[in-house]
Design an enzyme around this catalytic site. Structure first.
Site, PDB file in Angstrom:
ATOM      1  CG  ASP A 261       0.174  -0.140   3.010  1.00 54.87           C
ATOM      2  OD1 ASP A 261       0.887  -0.552   2.397  1.00 54.87           O
ATOM      3  OD2 ASP A 261      -0.216   0.751   3.222  1.00 54.87           O
ATOM      4  CD  GLU A 262      -0.817   4.471   3.244  1.00 51.24           C
ATOM      5  OE1 GLU A 262      -1.924   5.372   3.309  1.00 51.24           O
ATOM      6  OE2 GLU A 262       0.056   4.816   3.579  1.00 51.24           O
ATOM      7  CB  ALA A 263       4.125   1.758  -3.544  1.00 53.03           C
TER       8      ALA A 263
END
Length: 499
Positions: free
Chosen positions: A310-312
């Site tokens: 996530d949230e890369a």
């Protein structure tokens, strides 16, 4: 002089609500000093479940409650209906005793949690209580709606000890939660010992790590193995998460060779996200990841290994695709199924991979595409299941980026209706994550977990037809004395008419 009458329970007054309840008020059974527990012959696990039940009941009753394969008014038998599955059970209570029929020991364990709740709340006291220990009469036929019913505890932003994790396991199993997802790595800390990479824990699990530098600590391999074994005895599967390709500042701070330029990055203890990334075109990245995945897989007998994803924001779309396509085969190489936050589904996935949906949007094309391709999905929408969200604006703990989540909001949704293209047949189950940016103690963890987790557990276990807010309010109200007797903290939500 007669014994004082303890609180009497109705046959359906448990959480999660059973699938089928058939009360018979004339058939109540009273546990007394002569009661014994009989377990299925030849089954070590059934014997263990019987000992678990006895250990729960002995302190408050003062009864010996011997456990064995001979005779006993409480019987835990492995002769159940295959149609109920491994976790299903059939409970019969008559004046002669209580009998559980199940296919597998996991079903016996689920039934024991029901039996515990059917007894007065005083059963959870640590010392003998006066009164009659009455089980309401009738039959329950019960089975879970979804195979996966999880809670998640974030150890990376604030570390929690082995004893605290064990205590948390003991509290969640009451509600038939059967998976505990441990978020072990993030920008602010690395919490699991890995051979060959000692600085991960020596530096990024040491003093000054965690949000605001207040949550140091890590699990040794022996600690982790002990937690896995403790959970397994309670039919809980540990799901370890090594978050990547983002959320990796702690790893890169400990090992600068994992950065693009080989230079050390500073330690981070703030709450920001999206700034760190593994280097997708660097072979050393994958050598490191394989070392980590191999060790974590070897320590974890359960089928799942969570790879984050996530949230890369610091990873380009091309690099993200390259990274996921390199890492998924490594998970499979060590005989695990990959779970990842649903951003992973932006890449074409094998049908063995499991996206975990966590955002608040009304639709997600990648998750729907993965479901259409045969992947199972775990539902964790942040605006319904994130236990780190504040209850109300004035809650002293928690965040509010996904809104405020009171108990009714945590309960008032259905996983099969959450995303277009992801229906009942595509769901593995539900999970309630608890991120620890604002948490500093087990009391904080429990306060944010209860009473919302039981609501989410009911969504995961009980059939949709059994979901009823007014009923849940009443059953939660009656749970307050149990939590007090257990020493478990909870938020006294004004929605609930607390006992």
């Amino acid at each position: 002089m007669s014994e004082p009458v303890l609180e009497r329970r109705g046959l359906g007054d448990v959480i999660p609500a059973p699938a089928d309840v058939r009360p018979d008020p004339a058939a109540a059974f009273t546990i007394d000093a002569g009661t014994a527990i009989r377990t299925a012959p030849g089954s070590v696990e059934a014997r263990r479940v019987g000992e678990h039940l006895a250990a729960l009941l002995r302190p408050a009753t003062g009864f010996a409650l011997p456990v064995g394969e001979g005779s006993g008014a409480i019987a835990l038998l492995l002769d159940g209906d295959d149609a109920l599955g491994d976790e299903g059970y059939h409970l019969e209570v008559s004046t002669a005793g209580a009998t559980v029929h199940a296919v597998a020991p996991a079903g016996l364990f689920a039934a024991v949690q029901t039996l515990r709740q059917l007894l007065p709340a005083a059963i959870d006291a640590a010392t003998p209580q006066e009164g009659a220990w009455v089980l309401p009469g009738g039959q329950i036929v019960d089975r879970p709606r979804f195979a996966y019913r999880g809670a998640m505890l974030d150890l990376a932003r604030h570390f929690f000890t082995s004893d605290e994790i064990r205590s948390y396991i003991d509290s969640i199993v009451q509600f038939k939660i059967n998976h505990l997802h441990l978020h072990l790595t993030d920008d602010q800390g690395w919490r699991l010992e890995i051979d060959g990479w000692p600085a991960l824990t020596a530096i990024s699990g040491g003093e000054g790590t965690g949000v605001d530098g207040t949550g140091p600590g890590f699990l040794t391999k022996a600690d982790y193995a002990g937690i896995v074994a403790y959970a397994a005895e309670r039919f809980v599967t540990i799901v370890p998460e090594i978050d990547m390709p983002g959320h990796v500042n702690a790893a890169q701070h400990a090992y600068p060779e994992l950065t693009a330029d080989g230079l050390a990055v500073p330690q981070r203890t703030d709450r920001e996200v999206g700034y760190s990334s593994f280097v997708a075109d660097q072979e050393g990245t994958y050598a490191f990841i394989e070392d980590v995945l191999r060790e974590v897989a070897a320590l974890t007998p359960g089928p799942y290994l969570h790879i984050g994803g996530d949230e890369a924001q610091a990873t380009t779309a091309e690099d993200y695709r390259t990274f996921i396509q390199r890492v998924l085969p490594l998970v499979a190489k060590y005989e695990k199924r990959a779970i990842g936050w649903h951003e992973m589904a932006g890449v074409e996935l094998p049908d063995t991979a499991i996206p975990q949906y966590w955002r608040t949007e009304a639709a997600d094309d990648g998750t729907a595409r993965a479901a259409a391709n045969g992947s199972k999905v775990i539902m964790s929408p942040a605006d319904r299941t994130y236990l780190d969200m504040k209850y109300t604006a004035d809650s002293p703990l928690g965040l509010d980026w996904a809104g405020h989540i009171d108990v009714e909001r945590a309960y008032g949704w259905d996983p099969a209706d959450r995303l277009p293209g992801v229906g009942e047949e595509s769901l593995l189950g539900v999970e309630a994550p608890l991120w620890s940016e604002t948490l500093r103690s087990l009391t904080d963890v429990e306060t944010m977990t209860y009473p919302r987790l039981p609501a989410i557990a009911e969504i995961g276990w009980s059939p949709r037809s059994a979901h009823d807010w007014e009923s849940l309010r009443a059953r939660l109200a009656a749970f307050a004395p149990r939590w007090r007797n257990q020493g478990v903290a909870f938020h006294p939500s004004p929605e609930i008419p607390w006992t």
